[in-house]
Design a protein around this motif. Structure first.
Motif, PDB file in Angstrom:
ATOM      1  N   LYS A   1       0.829  -1.206   0.000  1.00  0.00           N
ATOM      2  CA  LYS A   1       0.000   0.000   0.000  1.00  0.00           C
ATOM      3  C   LYS A   1       0.866   1.260   0.000  1.00  0.00           C
ATOM      4  O   LYS A   1       0.545   2.248  -0.678  1.00  0.00           O
ATOM      5  CB  LYS A   1      -0.940   0.000   1.201  1.00  0.00           C
ATOM      6  N   ASP A   2       1.976   1.217   0.740  1.00  0.00           N
ATOM      7  CA  ASP A   2       2.889   2.361   0.746  1.00  0.00           C
ATOM      8  C   ASP A   2       3.492   2.584  -0.633  1.00  0.00           C
ATOM      9  O   ASP A   2       3.674   3.734  -1.064  1.00  0.00           O
ATOM     10  CB  ASP A   2       4.013   2.140   1.763  1.00  0.00           C
ATOM     11  N   LEU A   3       3.831   1.494  -1.325  1.00  0.00           N
ATOM     12  CA  LEU A   3       4.394   1.640  -2.664  1.00  0.00           C
ATOM     13  C   LEU A   3       3.403   2.328  -3.596  1.00  0.00           C
ATOM     14  O   LEU A   3       3.748   3.285  -4.301  1.00  0.00           O
ATOM     15  CB  LEU A   3       4.775   0.266  -3.234  1.00  0.00           C
ATOM     16  N   ILE A   4       2.160   1.869  -3.586  1.00  0.00           N
ATOM     17  CA  ILE A   4       1.147   2.467  -4.466  1.00  0.00           C
ATOM     18  C   ILE A   4       0.943   3.936  -4.114  1.00  0.00           C
ATOM     19  O   ILE A   4       0.912   4.809  -4.997  1.00  0.00           O
ATOM     20  CB  ILE A   4      -0.170   1.677  -4.370  1.00  0.00           C
ATOM     21  N   SER A   5       0.830   4.233  -2.822  1.00  0.00           N
ATOM     22  CA  SER A   5       0.629   5.624  -2.388  1.00  0.00           C
ATOM     23  C   SER A   5       1.814   6.502  -2.764  1.00  0.00           C
ATOM     24  O   SER A   5       1.642   7.639  -3.217  1.00  0.00           O
ATOM     25  CB  SER A   5       0.406   5.682  -0.875  1.00  0.00           C
ATOM     26  N   SER A   6       3.026   5.968  -2.567  1.00  0.00           N
ATOM     27  CA  SER A   6       4.213   6.780  -2.857  1.00  0.00           C
ATOM     28  C   SER A   6       4.315   7.085  -4.343  1.00  0.00           C
ATOM     29  O   SER A   6       4.621   8.218  -4.727  1.00  0.00           O
ATOM     30  CB  SER A   6       5.475   6.079  -2.355  1.00  0.00           C
ATOM     31  N   TRP A   7       4.055   6.117  -5.195  1.00  0.00           N
ATOM     32  CA  TRP A   7       4.143   6.366  -6.632  1.00  0.00           C
ATOM     33  C   TRP A   7       3.049   7.327  -7.085  1.00  0.00           C
ATOM     34  O   TRP A   7       3.302   8.227  -7.882  1.00  0.00           O
ATOM     35  CB  TRP A   7       4.078   5.044  -7.402  1.00  0.00           C
ATOM     36  N   ARG A   8       1.849   7.141  -6.596  1.00  0.00           N
ATOM     37  CA  ARG A   8       0.776   8.064  -6.976  1.00  0.00           C
ATOM     38  C   ARG A   8       1.090   9.488  -6.532  1.00  0.00           C
ATOM     39  O   ARG A   8       0.822  10.449  -7.253  1.00  0.00           O
ATOM     40  CB  ARG A   8      -0.548   7.589  -6.373  1.00  0.00           C
ATOM     41  N   THR A   9       1.679   9.619  -5.349  1.00  0.00           N
ATOM     42  CA  THR A   9       2.048  10.945  -4.854  1.00  0.00           C
ATOM     43  C   THR A   9       3.149  11.553  -5.706  1.00  0.00           C
ATOM     44  O   THR A   9       3.064  12.723  -6.115  1.00  0.00           O
ATOM     45  CB  THR A   9       2.512  10.849  -3.391  1.00  0.00           C
ATOM     46  N   LYS A  10       4.192  10.792  -5.988  1.00  0.00           N
ATOM     47  CA  LYS A  10       5.326  11.317  -6.742  1.00  0.00           C
ATOM     48  C   LYS A  10       4.941  11.671  -8.176  1.00  0.00           C
ATOM     49  O   LYS A  10       5.404  12.675  -8.729  1.00  0.00           O
ATOM     50  CB  LYS A  10       6.471  10.305  -6.748  1.00  0.00           C
ATOM     51  N   PHE A  11       4.101  10.855  -8.798  1.00  0.00           N
ATOM     52  CA  PHE A  11       3.677  11.148 -10.166  1.00  0.00           C
ATOM     53  C   PHE A  11       2.576  12.212 -10.211  1.00  0.00           C
ATOM     54  O   PHE A  11       2.161  12.612 -11.300  1.00  0.00           O
ATOM     55  CB  PHE A  11       3.180   9.870 -10.856  1.00  0.00           C
ATOM     56  N   ASN A  12       2.121  12.639  -9.032  1.00  0.00           N
ATOM     57  CA  ASN A  12       1.019  13.603  -8.944  1.00  0.00           C
ATOM     58  C   ASN A  12      -0.208  13.106  -9.701  1.00  0.00           C
ATOM     59  O   ASN A  12      -0.905  13.850 -10.377  1.00  0.00           O
ATOM     60  CB  ASN A  12       1.451  14.979  -9.473  1.00  0.00           C
ATOM     61  N   GLN A  13      -0.448  11.783  -9.579  1.00  0.00           N
ATOM     62  CA  GLN A  13      -1.631  11.152 -10.159  1.00  0.00           C
ATOM     63  C   GLN A  13      -2.293  10.342  -9.046  1.00  0.00           C
ATOM     64  O   GLN A  13      -2.094   9.140  -8.932  1.00  0.00           O
ATOM     65  CB  GLN A  13      -1.250  10.253 -11.336  1.00  0.00           C
ATOM     66  N   PRO A  14      -3.070  11.027  -8.173  1.00  0.00           N
ATOM     67  CA  PRO A  14      -3.598  10.371  -6.959  1.00  0.00           C
ATOM     68  C   PRO A  14      -4.498   9.179  -7.219  1.00  0.00           C
ATOM     69  O   PRO A  14      -4.663   8.337  -6.334  1.00  0.00           O
ATOM     70  CB  PRO A  14      -4.347  11.500  -6.250  1.00  0.00           C
ATOM     71  N   ASP A  15      -5.080   9.086  -8.407  1.00  0.00           N
ATOM     72  CA  ASP A  15      -5.949   7.958  -8.745  1.00  0.00           C
ATOM     73  C   ASP A  15      -5.344   7.084  -9.835  1.00  0.00           C
ATOM     74  O   ASP A  15      -6.073   6.361 -10.524  1.00  0.00           O
ATOM     75  CB  ASP A  15      -7.330   8.458  -9.178  1.00  0.00           C
ATOM     76  N   MET A  16      -4.027   7.149 -10.004  1.00  0.00           N
ATOM     77  CA  MET A  16      -3.389   6.392 -11.081  1.00  0.00           C
ATOM     78  C   MET A  16      -3.735   4.903 -10.982  1.00  0.00           C
ATOM     79  O   MET A  16      -3.528   4.281  -9.933  1.00  0.00           O
ATOM     80  CB  MET A  16      -1.874   6.558 -11.012  1.00  0.00           C
ATOM     81  N   PRO A  17      -4.276   4.303 -12.029  1.00  0.00           N
ATOM     82  CA  PRO A  17      -4.576   2.866 -12.010  1.00  0.00           C
ATOM     83  C   PRO A  17      -3.328   2.051 -11.709  1.00  0.00           C
ATOM     84  O   PRO A  17      -2.245   2.314 -12.238  1.00  0.00           O
ATOM     85  CB  PRO A  17      -5.090   2.591 -13.425  1.00  0.00           C
ATOM     86  N   PHE A  18      -3.491   1.060 -10.840  1.00  0.00           N
ATOM     87  CA  PHE A  18      -2.382   0.189 -10.443  1.00  0.00           C
ATOM     88  C   PHE A  18      -2.912  -1.242 -10.429  1.00  0.00           C
ATOM     89  O   PHE A  18      -3.728  -1.612  -9.588  1.00  0.00           O
ATOM     90  CB  PHE A  18      -1.879   0.583  -9.049  1.00  0.00           C
ATOM     91  N   VAL A  19      -2.474  -2.041 -11.392  1.00  0.00           N
ATOM     92  CA  VAL A  19      -2.965  -3.407 -11.567  1.00  0.00           C
ATOM     93  C   VAL A  19      -1.778  -4.357 -11.451  1.00  0.00           C
ATOM     94  O   VAL A  19      -0.713  -4.112 -12.031  1.00  0.00           O
ATOM     95  CB  VAL A  19      -3.678  -3.563 -12.925  1.00  0.00           C
TER      96      VAL A  19
END
Length: 647
Positions: A454-472
């Motif tokens: 969950k931290d990985l998904i949150s960190s990447w979404r935060t860094k890319f400034n895409q808070p809802d970026m799809p992650f599959v």
């Protein structure tokens, strides 16, 4: 005259300074922003780079101009509006011309070796299809840097965008390519694939450091403790470190001799291969072994141009010789041994095959149920059965000297691979991320991996400034010999953590427990994994709610008398009922699991019970490294995710 010369020199000096300044002020772009790139359609974009402080930067694209200047640190960026799919286009950034740009959907493909595994490794299943591949609308970018970093890097050292053509396709990630092809066939827009996956990497190395404080503290404390222990052992300073390679060379009598074609093997004992030699009475756990086999080749097949020697999987590394000539080597256990033979390597009649195997530590052998054969066009010569063998070096280091070979895996430092392989992508707009990782974390408890994921998904979404970026992501595939007894499983722990991560919004999971190979951590069927990932992506990223993208997912439970009724979501047209259900385990308050009976009682419900458990409290399903007997699925033939009802 002297004054004229001085004036000319002054003018020349000014011109040189001016030209030198122009050279120094040349705009630099990230490697991702280069010829052949795919930019994300229908979304605002950023083009960025570096220049001298104050340098003016002009970006020209699709008839519009965007102007800025570098800040005091030499950074600059411009914002582009959303642009529809299309191309190829040209962009100019000052004097730099970027050609062959496509607007489409850009996917980051990340994780470890099953995401990295290249197309040439899966040709046994897909050779004809790959030979017909030629799609310049699918583009692939793979950075070459493979080391972790203590600080975030702003660019890759190498990397170019490559189209999916015959010239390039063998170097594509197989899973990335098949995933991109699935999307292209469905949506008919260019697909960009950025693959930064690295084999053997743990999830901790992929999370950005500001999300990893507790793990960094643990890592730094462990390192400090290790350094302290070493510092308190001065008595070991003079003890020679066991040098595996040197000891191997010193103690193996076959080096430089037995690989030649005239070796006398008449007194060598025999062993049946494939298999592990320790199971067959040969006690070597560190060192080298030599294996020899003779086989006949008919005159008509000797000069075949497509002769290939297949030597399955060998633990750990091998060097293979045919008729005294070296034909190939693989340095670790997982890649298949596929050695193409030059014309003239084979002889009419008797041929001599010698394989030297090096084992740094553990259980060595030739893995079963892999191809061991000589392929000559459509003809095959079987190489299984009786071989001769000779122990080369049987090494047994003294206590305290350390073992042979090895060393830590790539990217063990927390955030190290985020710094070197993800941070340089930040700013490049993505459609989403697909992820395949977890094998390197199978010793970790469910709760810890769940938190890190969950931290990985949150960190990447935060860094890319895409808070809802799809992650599959792909759930771990089946591996190892199936257990007939109830057992614990580190792989099952990670699968459960992955399943629980579906609680994070805009995520999806492809179940792959029916797609693995018991004897290979790198199963070949990457096309079906890609299809399942693409189906979940259709739902998550393209909001296509008409596709049935997943098999059954555990939802809730209810204890009724001495049984438990389970409810499932994602059942599609309903749970498949035309088979006896298997793979369920049940336990009471004592936590002792027993195999259980299970039946479908409605479209989305299953009843589970066992006569051995009178007051059930917990259910587990497909709880094994290789849950080969688990068969719950929906009518669309998509398997259910493994799960436990334990909170």
């Amino acid at each position: 005259m002297k004054s004229l010369r001085n004036n000319l020199a002054l003018v020349l000096f000014v011109l040189i300074l001016s030209y030198s300044g122009q050279l120094n002020a040349t705009v630099k772009l990230p490697r991702l922003i280069s010829n052949g790139m795919v930019l994300q359609r229908d979304a605002p974009l950023k083009i960025w780079g570096w220049a001298d402080p104050g340098e003016k930067v002009l970006v020209e694209f699709l008839g519009k101009k965007y102007q800025t200047k570098a800040d005091k640190q030499g950074n600059w960026k411009v914002e582009l509006p959303a642009i529809a799919a299309g191309g190829p286009y040209i962009m100019k950034v000052n004097e730099i011309e970027i050609k062959d740009i496509l607007m489409g959907d850009v996917w980051l493909c990340s994780g470890q070796s099953n995401m990295e595994l290249m197309v040439y490794r899966v040709l046994d299943l897909y050779q004809k299809e790959i030979e017909q591949t030629n799609n310049t609308n699918i583009r692939y970018f793979k950075p070459s840097i493979r080391t972790d970093s203590q600080t975030p890097q702003n660019d890759f050292k190498e990397g170019v965008w490559l189209p999916a053509t015959q010239e390039n396709i063998m170097n594509f990630s197989s899973l990335s390519y098949f995933f991109g092809d699935q999307l292209y066939q469905k949506y008919k827009v260019p697909i960009g694939l950025i693959n930064n996956a690295i084999g053997g990497t743990a999830i901790e190395s992929w999370v950005s450091e500001d999300f990893m404080k507790s793990n960094m503290d643990k890592w730094n404390a462990a390192k400090a403790k290790s350094d302290s222990i070493r510092a308190t052992r001065p008595s070991t300073a003079n003890q020679p470190r066991f040098n595996f390679n040197a000891e191997l060379a010193k103690n193996d009598p076959g080096l430089g001799k037995w690989s030649k074609g005239d070796v006398n093997t008449s007194d060598w004992p025999q062993i049946s291969l494939p298999g592990y030699w320790s199971d067959k009475g040969v006690d070597v756990r560190m060192g080298s072994m030599w294996f020899y086999k003779e086989f006949d080749v008919p005159d008509s097949l000797v000069n075949k141009k497509d002769a290939v020697l297949r030597m399955g999987r060998i633990i750990e590394s091998d060097s293979t010789f045919l008729n005294g000539k070296f034909v190939g080597t693989i340095s670790y256990q997982y890649p298949p041994r596929i050695y193409k033979l030059p014309v003239g390597a084979l002889k009419a009649g008797k041929n001599k095959l010698m394989v030297r195997v090096i084992l740094p530590n553990g259980k060595g052998g030739f893995v079963e149920e892999k191809p061991y054969e000589l392929r000559l066009g459509s003809q095959k010569i079987d190489l299984t059965g009786q071989w001769k063998y000779h122990i080369g070096a049987n090494l047994k280091p003294a206590m305290g000297q350390g073992g042979g070979g090895g060393g830590g895996g790539v990217g063990t430092r927390p955030s190290g691979l985020y710094n070197s392989l993800t941070n340089p992508i930040i700013g490049y707009r993505l459609k989403g991320t697909i992820w395949y990782q977890g094998e390197s974390n199978t010793g970790m408890q469910t709760e810890e991996y769940h938190r890190l994921f969950k931290d990985l998904i949150s960190s990447w979404r935060t860094k890319f400034n895409q808070p809802d970026m799809p992650f599959v992501f792909a759930q771990l595939a089946n591996l190892n010999v199936p257990n007939k007894q109830v057992t614990e499983s580190g792989i099952a722990n990670i699968r459960e953590a992955q399943r629980r991560t579906l609680e994070v919004s805009n995520t999806g999971m492809a179940v792959t427990t029916d797609l693995g190979e018991w004897n290979d951590i790198h199963p070949l069927n990457k096309k079906e994994v890609a299809r399942r990932l693409a189906m979940e992506v259709s739902r998550v990223a393209y909001q296509d709610n008409t596709v049935i993208s997943s098999g059954p997912l555990y939802d809730s439970m209810e204890v009724i008398d001495n049984s438990i009724v389970l409810s499932f979501k994602s059942v599609g047209s309903g749970l498949f009922t035309n088979s006896l259900l298997d793979g369920f385990q049940i336990a009471g308050s004592d936590g002792k699991f027993e195999w259980a009976n299970a039946v479908v009682i409605s479209n989305n419900k299953i009843k589970v019970w066992s006569k051995k458990v009178t007051n059930p409290t917990i259910i587990r399903y497909a709880w094994d490294d290789n849950p080969a007997f688990a068969n719950l699925k929906n009518k669309e033939d998509l398997p259910a995710s493994p799960f436990t009802t334990k909170k």
